[in-house]
Design an enzyme around this catalytic site. Structure first.
Site, PDB file in Angstrom:
ATOM      1  N   SER A   6       0.805  -1.220   0.000  1.00  0.00           N
ATOM      2  CA  SER A   6       0.000   0.000   0.000  1.00  0.00           C
ATOM      3  C   SER A   6       0.838   1.269   0.000  1.00  0.00           C
ATOM      4  O   SER A   6       0.350   2.347  -0.349  1.00  0.00           O
ATOM      5  CB  SER A   6      -0.954   0.005   1.198  1.00  0.00           C
ATOM      6  OG  SER A   6      -0.228  -0.106   2.409  1.00  0.00           O
TER       7      SER A   6
ATOM      8  N   LYS B 240      14.880  -9.409  11.825  1.00  0.00           N
ATOM      9  CA  LYS B 240      15.525  -9.447  10.511  1.00  0.00           C
ATOM     10  C   LYS B 240      16.633 -10.500  10.462  1.00  0.00           C
ATOM     11  O   LYS B 240      16.841 -11.139   9.417  1.00  0.00           O
ATOM     12  CB  LYS B 240      16.067  -8.060  10.144  1.00  0.00           C
ATOM     13  CG  LYS B 240      14.970  -7.030   9.897  1.00  0.00           C
ATOM     14  CD  LYS B 240      14.011  -7.479   8.782  1.00  0.00           C
ATOM     15  CE  LYS B 240      12.957  -6.458   8.473  1.00  0.00           C
ATOM     16  NZ  LYS B 240      12.025  -6.884   7.399  1.00  0.00           N
TER      17      LYS B 240
ATOM     18  N   TYR C   6      13.613  -5.501  16.584  1.00  0.00           N
ATOM     19  CA  TYR C   6      13.516  -5.390  15.121  1.00  0.00           C
ATOM     20  C   TYR C   6      14.707  -6.078  14.459  1.00  0.00           C
ATOM     21  O   TYR C   6      14.540  -6.839  13.489  1.00  0.00           O
ATOM     22  CB  TYR C   6      13.469  -3.921  14.721  1.00  0.00           C
ATOM     23  CG  TYR C   6      13.456  -3.704  13.226  1.00  0.00           C
ATOM     24  CD1 TYR C   6      12.304  -3.913  12.478  1.00  0.00           C
ATOM     25  CD2 TYR C   6      14.607  -3.286  12.554  1.00  0.00           C
ATOM     26  CE1 TYR C   6      12.290  -3.722  11.102  1.00  0.00           C
ATOM     27  CE2 TYR C   6      14.603  -3.090  11.178  1.00  0.00           C
ATOM     28  CZ  TYR C   6      13.451  -3.306  10.461  1.00  0.00           C
ATOM     29  OH  TYR C   6      13.446  -3.119   9.098  1.00  0.00           O
TER      30      TYR C   6
ATOM     31  N   SER D  48      14.586  -8.098   3.770  1.00  0.00           N
ATOM     32  CA  SER D  48      15.334  -8.087   5.013  1.00  0.00           C
ATOM     33  C   SER D  48      15.769  -6.651   5.279  1.00  0.00           C
ATOM     34  O   SER D  48      14.975  -5.718   5.147  1.00  0.00           O
ATOM     35  CB  SER D  48      16.520  -9.053   4.923  1.00  0.00           C
ATOM     36  OG  SER D  48      17.287  -9.046   6.106  1.00  0.00           O
TER      37      SER D  48
END
Length: 271
Positions: free
Chosen positions: A14, A150, A146, A132
């Protein structure tokens, strides 16, 4: 309905990287399905069919993949791009917050992968491209959860690639650096901030904001995604942008102690 065009499915399409990737894949000759949580609010793109998807829901993922295969008869490329950021000291976030980050960034990606793999194996071909980050291969203080998500994406992708390669399917990684998107607005802030970390947390937040503002355009990452989707002999990893390329080389060749010092210097950490 079936199509002779290759079909690409892009999650998180989006805005930002996902939207740029969807447009770039259309230009590369793909029929593209882009997903978001509320696609009725998304500005249309020529050549892109937008469908609603919640990557944290098994039912939503299953229904979406069935809808795409019913409509187009194939899925040739999946771009797992949906994701969320998080900042703050690791001690400052609740386990519920940490689970939310992993449920989107890791388990959402795994849900989508499990849903499309049977179709790709039956076709004898397919590529799953996982977005990634440079934080998939370097540390970043005050973004530990976070970064962990990853790192998990990197390990999952590389391991899975060995499992499915003999079936004509490849699992590939795109590793962007800082990218000029609305990433800041999609960051989970710690729900139990501690005064002891306040000053350094503010510094870290400022550094993230500066990096995003000065980052690569989403089109730079989209170009790497298209390369991963179309290269005749694909690489496991595609860095996106000059910073990501430099850091990837430095991570491989710089002595560990030197790299550690540079991380602390960049983040204005004592010691």
């Amino acid at each position: 309905m079936t199509t002779t065009q290759p079909v690409a499915l892009v999650t998180g399409a989006s805005s930002g990287i996902g939207r740029a990737a969807a447009l770039a894949l259309v230009e590369a000759g793909f029929e593209v399905v882009g997903t978001g949580r509320k696609t009725s609010q998304v500005t249309p793109l020529d050549g892109v069919t937008f469908l609603d998807l919640d990557v944290t829901s098994d039912a939503s993922v299953t229904a979406l993949v069935q809808q795409v295969t019913d409509r187009f008869g194939r899925i040739d490329v999946l771009v797992n791009n949906a994701g969320i950021g998080s900042t703050g000291a690791a001690e400052e976030s609740s386990l519920a917050q940490d689970r939310r980050v992993f449920d989107i960034n890791v388990f959402g990606l795994i849900r989508m992968t499990k849903a499309v793999l049977p179709h790709m194996r039956a076709q004898g071909r397919g590529r799953i491209i996982n977005t990634s980050s440079i934080y998939g291969f370097i540390p970043q203080p005050y973004m530990a959860v976070y970064v962990a998500s990853k790192h998990a994406v990197e390990g999952y992708s590389e391991s899975l690639d060995h499992e499915v390669r003999e079936h004509g399917v490849r699992i590939l990684l795109v590793e962007p650096g800082a990218t000029n998107t609305a990433f800041e607005g999609n960051i989970v802030q710690p729900d139990r901030p501690l005064p002891v970390y306040a000053e350094q947390r503010h510094i870290a937040d400022r550094l993230v904001a500066e990096a995003v503002r000065g980052g690569d355009a989403p089109a730079v990452v989209a170009k790497a995604i298209v390369a991963a989707a179309t290269d005749p002999t694909p690489k496991l990893r595609y860095t996106a942008g000059p910073l990501a390329g430099r850091l990837s080389v430095l991570r491989r060749i710089a002595p560990a102690r030197t790299f550690d010092k540079q991380i602390r210097k960049f983040n204005k950490l004592a010691g």
